[in-house]
Design an enzyme around this catalytic site. Structure first.
Site, PDB file in Angstrom:
ATOM      1  N   ASP A  44       0.714  -1.230  -0.046  1.00 42.78           N
ATOM      2  CA  ASP A  44      -0.087   0.070   0.072  1.00 42.78           C
ATOM      3  C   ASP A  44       0.796   1.305   0.144  1.00 42.78           C
ATOM      4  O   ASP A  44       0.388   2.487   0.014  1.00 42.78           O
ATOM      5  CB  ASP A  44      -0.991   0.020   1.220  1.00 42.78           C
ATOM      6  CG  ASP A  44      -1.924  -1.038   0.975  1.00 42.78           C
ATOM      7  OD1 ASP A  44      -2.432  -1.368  -0.083  1.00 42.78           O
ATOM      8  OD2 ASP A  44      -2.576  -1.360   2.179  1.00 42.78           O
ATOM      9  N   HIS A 257      28.604   6.677  -8.422  1.00 41.59           N
ATOM     10  CA  HIS A 257      27.271   6.733  -8.122  1.00 41.59           C
ATOM     11  C   HIS A 257      26.987   6.146  -6.941  1.00 41.59           C
ATOM     12  O   HIS A 257      26.014   5.484  -6.508  1.00 41.59           O
ATOM     13  CB  HIS A 257      26.269   6.241  -8.940  1.00 41.59           C
ATOM     14  CG  HIS A 257      26.079   7.126 -10.377  1.00 41.59           C
ATOM     15  ND1 HIS A 257      25.687   6.406 -11.610  1.00 41.59           N
ATOM     16  CD2 HIS A 257      26.629   8.119 -10.635  1.00 41.59           C
ATOM     17  CE1 HIS A 257      25.673   7.467 -12.416  1.00 41.59           C
ATOM     18  NE2 HIS A 257      26.164   8.649 -11.805  1.00 41.59           N
ATOM     19  N   ASP A 274      27.849  14.665  -2.584  1.00 36.34           N
ATOM     20  CA  ASP A 274      27.161  15.301  -3.629  1.00 36.34           C
ATOM     21  C   ASP A 274      25.758  15.198  -3.441  1.00 36.34           C
ATOM     22  O   ASP A 274      25.014  13.969  -3.679  1.00 36.34           O
ATOM     23  CB  ASP A 274      27.595  14.479  -5.021  1.00 36.34           C
ATOM     24  CG  ASP A 274      26.868  14.856  -6.435  1.00 36.34           C
ATOM     25  OD1 ASP A 274      26.094  15.920  -6.123  1.00 36.34           O
ATOM     26  OD2 ASP A 274      27.131  14.551  -7.323  1.00 36.34           O
ATOM     27  N   ASP A 285      22.267  21.223  -7.201  1.00 34.08           N
ATOM     28  CA  ASP A 285      23.380  20.027  -7.616  1.00 34.08           C
ATOM     29  C   ASP A 285      24.768  20.821  -7.085  1.00 34.08           C
ATOM     30  O   ASP A 285      25.287  21.143  -7.678  1.00 34.08           O
ATOM     31  CB  ASP A 285      23.392  19.824  -8.736  1.00 34.08           C
ATOM     32  CG  ASP A 285      24.139  18.329  -9.123  1.00 34.08           C
ATOM     33  OD1 ASP A 285      24.636  17.932  -8.252  1.00 34.08           O
ATOM     34  OD2 ASP A 285      24.203  18.169 -10.586  1.00 34.08           O
ATOM     35  N   HIS A 368      34.293  11.403 -16.127  1.00 30.97           N
ATOM     36  CA  HIS A 368      33.119  11.769 -16.439  1.00 30.97           C
ATOM     37  C   HIS A 368      33.259  13.255 -17.232  1.00 30.97           C
ATOM     38  O   HIS A 368      34.269  13.650 -17.051  1.00 30.97           O
ATOM     39  CB  HIS A 368      32.098  11.803 -15.204  1.00 30.97           C
ATOM     40  CG  HIS A 368      32.584  12.801 -14.069  1.00 30.97           C
ATOM     41  ND1 HIS A 368      32.516  14.106 -13.880  1.00 30.97           N
ATOM     42  CD2 HIS A 368      33.061  12.380 -12.982  1.00 30.97           C
ATOM     43  CE1 HIS A 368      33.007  14.559 -12.910  1.00 30.97           C
ATOM     44  NE2 HIS A 368      33.276  13.400 -12.161  1.00 30.97           N
ATOM     45  N   HIS A 372      26.522  19.524 -17.017  1.00 29.88           N
ATOM     46  CA  HIS A 372      25.193  19.370 -17.660  1.00 29.88           C
ATOM     47  C   HIS A 372      24.261  20.499 -17.343  1.00 29.88           C
ATOM     48  O   HIS A 372      24.508  21.119 -16.248  1.00 29.88           O
ATOM     49  CB  HIS A 372      24.769  18.089 -17.151  1.00 29.88           C
ATOM     50  CG  HIS A 372      24.684  17.960 -15.589  1.00 29.88           C
ATOM     51  ND1 HIS A 372      23.421  18.328 -14.855  1.00 29.88           N
ATOM     52  CD2 HIS A 372      25.398  17.536 -14.612  1.00 29.88           C
ATOM     53  CE1 HIS A 372      23.936  18.426 -13.449  1.00 29.88           C
ATOM     54  NE2 HIS A 372      24.801  17.661 -13.335  1.00 29.88           N
ATOM     55  N   HIS A 379      19.572  16.653 -14.074  1.00 34.93           N
ATOM     56  CA  HIS A 379      20.297  16.509 -15.417  1.00 34.93           C
ATOM     57  C   HIS A 379      19.399  17.055 -16.248  1.00 34.93           C
ATOM     58  O   HIS A 379      18.167  16.467 -17.131  1.00 34.93           O
ATOM     59  CB  HIS A 379      20.575  15.056 -15.829  1.00 34.93           C
ATOM     60  CG  HIS A 379      21.752  14.460 -15.282  1.00 34.93           C
ATOM     61  ND1 HIS A 379      22.318  13.647 -15.133  1.00 34.93           N
ATOM     62  CD2 HIS A 379      22.400  15.114 -13.989  1.00 34.93           C
ATOM     63  CE1 HIS A 379      23.391  13.301 -14.337  1.00 34.93           C
ATOM     64  NE2 HIS A 379      23.523  14.383 -13.579  1.00 34.93           N
ATOM     65  N   GLU A 415      31.700  20.621 -12.501  1.00 30.90           N
ATOM     66  CA  GLU A 415      31.935  19.825 -11.497  1.00 30.90           C
ATOM     67  C   GLU A 415      33.135  18.686 -11.914  1.00 30.90           C
ATOM     68  O   GLU A 415      32.925  17.564 -12.277  1.00 30.90           O
ATOM     69  CB  GLU A 415      30.749  18.820 -11.214  1.00 30.90           C
ATOM     70  CG  GLU A 415      29.900  18.335 -12.417  1.00 30.90           C
ATOM     71  CD  GLU A 415      28.800  17.509 -12.329  1.00 30.90           C
ATOM     72  OE1 GLU A 415      29.051  16.444 -11.382  1.00 30.90           O
ATOM     73  OE2 GLU A 415      27.437  17.793 -12.578  1.00 30.90           O
ATOM     74  N   TYR A 419      39.645  10.839  -9.005  1.00 26.37           N
ATOM     75  CA  TYR A 419      39.300   9.715  -8.321  1.00 26.37           C
ATOM     76  C   TYR A 419      40.371   8.676  -8.492  1.00 26.37           C
ATOM     77  O   TYR A 419      40.666   8.246  -9.545  1.00 26.37           O
ATOM     78  CB  TYR A 419      37.955   9.096  -9.081  1.00 26.37           C
ATOM     79  CG  TYR A 419      36.871   9.945  -9.228  1.00 26.37           C
ATOM     80  CD1 TYR A 419      36.295  10.251  -8.078  1.00 26.37           C
ATOM     81  CD2 TYR A 419      36.815  10.988 -10.517  1.00 26.37           C
ATOM     82  CE1 TYR A 419      35.248  11.600  -8.357  1.00 26.37           C
ATOM     83  CE2 TYR A 419      36.037  11.594 -10.618  1.00 26.37           C
ATOM     84  CZ  TYR A 419      35.083  12.178  -9.453  1.00 26.37           C
ATOM     85  OH  TYR A 419      34.172  13.086  -9.738  1.00 26.37           O
ATOM     86  N   ARG A 436      35.461  15.591  -5.971  1.00 24.92           N
ATOM     87  CA  ARG A 436      34.725  16.371  -6.890  1.00 24.92           C
ATOM     88  C   ARG A 436      34.511  17.604  -6.317  1.00 24.92           C
ATOM     89  O   ARG A 436      34.050  17.857  -5.018  1.00 24.92           O
ATOM     90  CB  ARG A 436      33.745  15.423  -7.346  1.00 24.92           C
ATOM     91  CG  ARG A 436      33.006  16.347  -8.577  1.00 24.92           C
ATOM     92  CD  ARG A 436      31.809  15.505  -9.261  1.00 24.92           C
ATOM     93  NE  ARG A 436      30.869  14.587  -8.421  1.00 24.92           N
ATOM     94  CZ  ARG A 436      30.673  13.573  -7.897  1.00 24.92           C
ATOM     95  NH1 ARG A 436      32.071  12.869  -8.424  1.00 24.92           N
ATOM     96  NH2 ARG A 436      29.771  13.071  -7.186  1.00 24.92           N
ATOM     97  N   GLU A 438      31.613  20.939  -7.235  1.00 25.54           N
ATOM     98  CA  GLU A 438      30.412  21.041  -8.087  1.00 25.54           C
ATOM     99  C   GLU A 438      29.685  22.256  -7.649  1.00 25.54           C
ATOM    100  O   GLU A 438      29.167  22.315  -6.462  1.00 25.54           O
ATOM    101  CB  GLU A 438      29.379  19.880  -8.155  1.00 25.54           C
ATOM    102  CG  GLU A 438      28.344  19.847  -9.085  1.00 25.54           C
ATOM    103  CD  GLU A 438      27.465  18.837  -9.110  1.00 25.54           C
ATOM    104  OE1 GLU A 438      27.388  18.013  -8.360  1.00 25.54           O
ATOM    105  OE2 GLU A 438      26.867  18.752 -10.056  1.00 25.54           O
TER     106      GLU A 438
HETATM  107  N1  GLY Z   1      24.459  14.737  -8.609  1.00 25.23           N
HETATM  108  C1  GLY Z   1      24.272  14.430  -9.897  1.00 25.23           C
HETATM  109  C2  GLY Z   1      25.288  14.936 -10.641  1.00 25.23           C
HETATM  110  O1  GLY Z   1      26.305  15.500 -10.305  1.00 25.23           O
HETATM  111  O2  GLY Z   1      25.412  15.123 -11.803  1.00 25.23           O
HETATM  112 MN    MN Z   2      25.744  17.369 -11.371  1.00 24.53          MN
HETATM  113 MN    MN Z   3      26.188  16.375  -8.170  1.00 23.94          MN
END
Ligand code: GLY
Ligand code: MN
Ligand code: MN
Length: 469
Positions: A44, A257, A274, A285, A368, A372, A379, A415, A419, A436, A438
């Site tokens: 439920d 992730h 993050d 973000d 990466h 974005h 995103h 960002e 790593y 990172r 960002e």
């Molecule tokens: N937190 C997702 C990114 O940084 O793209």
């Molecule tokens: Mn991001």
């Molecule tokens: Mn992020």
């Protein structure tokens, strides 16, 4: 039942008008925009409900089971109908008060509103004898079947002289471009979301320092820091995190992730967070990386300074007129130099920055991209290729779409990161360090505005802030 901000409703009406003007260029027709379905978690319990961003962009309405239908005449005039849940006193005892069609039309300013149960009966007559139908392609599984059923119902009226629309168009193509440029109201919400998220990062940093000095029973864990973020988000009025919070201690920061979990946070580690909130339908973000106990140690300090310099170079390249890839390229050059200076990339494999980039030797440590779009979705939608510009031939003979030219009103992230996983050919001092940094930025003419500047970022800012806590 939330009453909407009057400015939001003015903007939604303006957006419907701009959409109609574009649909009129091909003779007008009907746009059908469903909101997101409710999703069952188990038995439920539903997942927390989140409206569809396209639907909300045009309606400001956040109740589930809603569909917006916009009928556009060839001259660009339009008529909006919201289909939403009918009033139901019995259900409202369980699920909460709903607007119902009459109040929704009055409060939100639609031309008409009908119970959603009537959708299948009402849509086919609206489609009859219209030039085209617009709906978001490949967004909601199964919606294409409903559109086909409505078109089939119109075809069933062919002997009465009615024609089904001859053309179907992807509504996303028009709305993505509109959503890419944020208006003043959207920016005001994003700014507030960014401020709340930054407060969460500040709170988590100080909690980490305190937790190292006086550990809670069982020791300081990643989830203790996540709890500080969530507290700040809700205390600031945000509805939810904009995406799954990453709180990664030590080596976990090298898992891109990773989710906030239960690993111990120890004083010698860096912590990568993050995490950011969604406020009134808009994301933020932010990533910050800080020493768990508030002091950067040798190799951490060295690598952090490289990533920070890369981020500053990317920020300087994030301005109107530059292409989307230029901030990434700028960050990459700094990171490549740093990889050479630290010996992480051996000079006998790649002697200089150009070689590090050309050979891809950096990818093992930076896998990466740097940016974005960001907006209603973290995103966010928006074409990364410049519309109307032909693909460009590369030196190796392949073609690549011409990257988007940055323009005022676009919001994007910056960002970069490094790593460094443990490996035999990697200097041990750098093992298991993930960093990172960002920020969210608004593109302006000669520079960008950093919307998330309230989260401490330089080594001195972070150390001072953590020591003050
Ligand atoms: N937190 C997702 C990114 O940084 O793209
Ligand atoms: Mn991001
Ligand atoms: Mn992020």
């Amino acid at each position: 039942m939330n009453y909407p901000d009057p400015t939001l409703l003015v903007r939604c009406a303006q957006r419907r008008g701009r959409l109609a003007a574009q649909m009129a260029r091909t003779g007008g027709g009907v746009a059908i925009v469903p909101t997101a379905p409710e999703v069952m978690r188990n038995r439920d319990s539903d997942y927390p409900y989140r409206h569809d961003s396209y639907f909300y962009y045009l309606s400001g309405f956040s109740e589930p089971q809603s569909v917006l239908v916009l009928v556009v005449e060839p001259d660009g005039s339009s008529h909006s109908t919201l289909f939403c849940r009918a009033k139901d006193p019995e259900r409202e005892i369980w699920d909460g008060i709903r607007f119902g069609p009459d109040a929704a039309r009055e409060v939100f300013g639609f031309d008409a509103a009908r119970p959603v149960a009537e959708l299948d009966a009402e849509v086919p007559p609206l489609l009859a004898d219209r030039a085209g139908v617009w709906w978001p392609f490949a967004v909601h599984t199964g919606f294409e079947t409903r559109v086909e059923q409505w078109l089939a119902a119109v075809r069933g009226q062919s002997r009465a002289g009615h024609r089904a629309p001859a053309a179907q168009y992807d509504l996303c193509a028009l709305l993505d471009e509109m959503r890419l440029f944020k208006d003043d109201f959207e920016l005001s919400v994003i700014r507030r979301a960014a401020a709340i998220s930054a407060a969460g990062h500040r709170r988590a940093m100080q909690a980490s320092g305190r937790g190292c000095r006086q550990p809670p029973s069982g020791g300081l864990r990643e989830y203790h820091l996540e709890a500080e973020l969530l507290h700040a988000f809700r205390a600031g009025g945000a509805q939810a995190p904009a995406y799954g919070s990453i709180v990664a201690a030590g080596a976990n920061a090298c898992i891109l992730h990773y989710r906030a979990d239960s690993a111990p946070v120890t004083p010698d580690q860096l912590v990568l967070i993050d995490a950011a909130c969604e406020l009134d339908g808009y994301a933020s973000d932010i990533t910050r990386t800080f020493p768990a106990d508030g002091r950067f140690y040798g190799p951490q300090r060295t690598l952090y300074a490289i990533v920070l310099e890369a981020q500053e170079a990317a920020l300087a390249a994030a301005r109107a007129g530059n292409r989307f890839h230029e901030p990434h390229d700028a960050a990459l050059r700094v990171l490549a130099q740093g990889l050479l200076d630290t010996g992480l990339v051996a000079r006998d494999t790649a002697p200089d920055v150009d070689a590090v980039i050309a050979t891809g030797a950096y990818r093992r440590f930076y896998m990466h991209r740097t940016s974005h779009w960001m907006g209603m979705d973290v995103h966010d939608c928006g074409d990364y290729a410049e519309p109307g510009e032909p693909a460009q031939t590369q030196p190796d003979g392949t073609t690549r779409p011409a990257a988007r030219i940055l323009r005022p009103g676009m919001v994007m992230t910056i960002e970069p990161g490094l790593y460094i996983r443990a490996a035999a050919d990697v200097p041990a001092a750098f093992h298991d360090i993930g960093i990172r940094i960002e920020d969210d930025v608004l593109i302006g003419e000669n520079r960008c505005e950093v919307l998330t500047a309230m989260a401490p970022k330089t080594i001195a800012e972070i150390e001072d802030w953590m020591q003050a806590g």
